[in-house]
Write an enzyme that holds these catalytic residues in place. Sequence first.
Site, PDB file in Angstrom:
ATOM      1  N   ASP A   1       0.827  -1.348  -0.018  1.00 49.73           N
ATOM      2  CA  ASP A   1      -0.072   0.160  -0.042  1.00 49.73           C
ATOM      3  C   ASP A   1       0.900   1.278   0.109  1.00 49.73           C
ATOM      4  O   ASP A   1       0.289   2.371  -0.271  1.00 49.73           O
ATOM      5  CB  ASP A   1      -0.883  -0.062   1.242  1.00 49.73           C
ATOM      6  CG  ASP A   1      -2.074  -0.818   0.920  1.00 49.73           C
ATOM      7  OD1 ASP A   1      -1.946  -1.881   0.088  1.00 49.73           O
ATOM      8  OD2 ASP A   1      -2.917  -0.963   1.966  1.00 49.73           O
TER       9      ASP A   1
ATOM     10  N   PHE B   1       3.016   2.060  -2.123  1.00 51.33           N
ATOM     11  CA  PHE B   1       3.442   2.112  -3.404  1.00 51.33           C
ATOM     12  C   PHE B   1       2.268   2.623  -4.271  1.00 51.33           C
ATOM     13  O   PHE B   1       2.347   2.511  -5.749  1.00 51.33           O
ATOM     14  CB  PHE B   1       4.023   0.903  -4.176  1.00 51.33           C
ATOM     15  CG  PHE B   1       5.173   0.316  -3.469  1.00 51.33           C
ATOM     16  CD1 PHE B   1       6.405   1.090  -3.599  1.00 51.33           C
ATOM     17  CD2 PHE B   1       5.139  -0.500  -2.318  1.00 51.33           C
ATOM     18  CE1 PHE B   1       7.508   0.635  -3.004  1.00 51.33           C
ATOM     19  CE2 PHE B   1       6.346  -1.015  -1.784  1.00 51.33           C
ATOM     20  CZ  PHE B   1       7.671  -0.258  -1.892  1.00 51.33           C
TER      21      PHE B   1
ATOM     22  N   TRP C   1      -8.669   1.838  -5.919  1.00 53.14           N
ATOM     23  CA  TRP C   1      -7.459   1.812  -5.267  1.00 53.14           C
ATOM     24  C   TRP C   1      -7.149   0.371  -5.245  1.00 53.14           C
ATOM     25  O   TRP C   1      -6.128  -0.016  -4.779  1.00 53.14           O
ATOM     26  CB  TRP C   1      -7.630   2.155  -3.832  1.00 53.14           C
ATOM     27  CG  TRP C   1      -7.753   3.419  -3.487  1.00 53.14           C
ATOM     28  CD1 TRP C   1      -8.953   4.092  -3.324  1.00 53.14           C
ATOM     29  CD2 TRP C   1      -6.994   4.333  -3.088  1.00 53.14           C
ATOM     30  NE1 TRP C   1      -9.026   5.397  -3.079  1.00 53.14           N
ATOM     31  CE2 TRP C   1      -7.590   5.501  -2.726  1.00 53.14           C
ATOM     32  CE3 TRP C   1      -5.612   4.260  -2.949  1.00 53.14           C
ATOM     33  CZ2 TRP C   1      -6.937   6.935  -2.626  1.00 53.14           C
ATOM     34  CZ3 TRP C   1      -4.835   5.499  -2.424  1.00 53.14           C
ATOM     35  CH2 TRP C   1      -5.491   6.969  -2.478  1.00 53.14           C
TER      36      TRP C   1
ATOM     37  N   ARG D   1     -15.518  -6.745   7.666  1.00 55.98           N
ATOM     38  CA  ARG D   1     -14.192  -6.168   8.153  1.00 55.98           C
ATOM     39  C   ARG D   1     -13.808  -4.965   7.258  1.00 55.98           C
ATOM     40  O   ARG D   1     -13.322  -4.079   8.032  1.00 55.98           O
ATOM     41  CB  ARG D   1     -12.991  -7.242   7.928  1.00 55.98           C
ATOM     42  CG  ARG D   1     -13.172  -8.616   8.830  1.00 55.98           C
ATOM     43  CD  ARG D   1     -11.800  -9.289   8.473  1.00 55.98           C
ATOM     44  NE  ARG D   1     -11.758 -10.227   9.562  1.00 55.98           N
ATOM     45  CZ  ARG D   1     -11.110 -11.454   9.282  1.00 55.98           C
ATOM     46  NH1 ARG D   1     -10.129 -11.579   8.088  1.00 55.98           N
ATOM     47  NH2 ARG D   1     -10.908 -12.429  10.065  1.00 55.98           N
TER      48      ARG D   1
END
Length: 260
Positions: free
Chosen positions: A40, A42, A58, A171
């Site tokens: 994450d 990068f 994302w 989650r």
Amino acid sequence: MSDPRKAIVVGISGCSSSGKTTLSRLLRDIFPYTFVLHQDDFYKPEIELPKKHDLVDWDCAEALSMPDMIKSLNHIHQAGTFPPDLDSKEDQNSIGQCPVDDATIDSLKERVRVWTQPGNPGHGILGSSTPGLRLCVFDGFLLYSKSVADIQPLIDIKVFLRVSYAKAKARREARSGYVTLEGFWEDPPGYVDKIVWPNYVDDHKWMFENEDVEGKFKEEVLQATGVETQLGGLDIDMTTTLQWVVDLIMQQLPLLASKI
């Protein structure tokens, strides 16, 4: 002749919210001379990210800077240290209460300590200076997809965590958000169903029988890629997972070190 390798890289991958970061931080605490590299870290700047369903995406390879990732992994192999030009934002993100009790963690630390003592298989492998190696745990949602094939030769031990759609959704939607280059990101409503889960399926269905990511892996894919996954199906608790990965690393590190 090129300099010998200075680090072993353990990839921890799986869907968002499968427990990758929790597991990675636990492994950092249990094994000596260990650090975590987060995929994450990068991400490209948010303004450069692609869009899908009019939402910033994302969760795809196009959102990541592959050249920077490869550069960092090569540095780790060659120097055995965290990339000096990488400013980690991911370690600022909370992962909540640890799901593994202290007694289990302490027991695993002791097992590893004994394993590193003279006369045992782990002796002399990990260390802060040559000939000792560092252990890099590479935590990433997209390590074994065909879209990121260029990084896979740089990962020595490949671990894949499995999670059901229901658990991943619950989650992810319980999270407050994520620290980013620009500030802070919170998932808009419906983000898991529109972006996260469909992208996970598209990137990993080739690994599974009938393209069912909640079903069985194709054995020929596991053998060809070297990816390791737990027996027992989906949503395996973190204590069991941690014990399995610690065992796996203790088995594979002496074999890998002997080839360096």
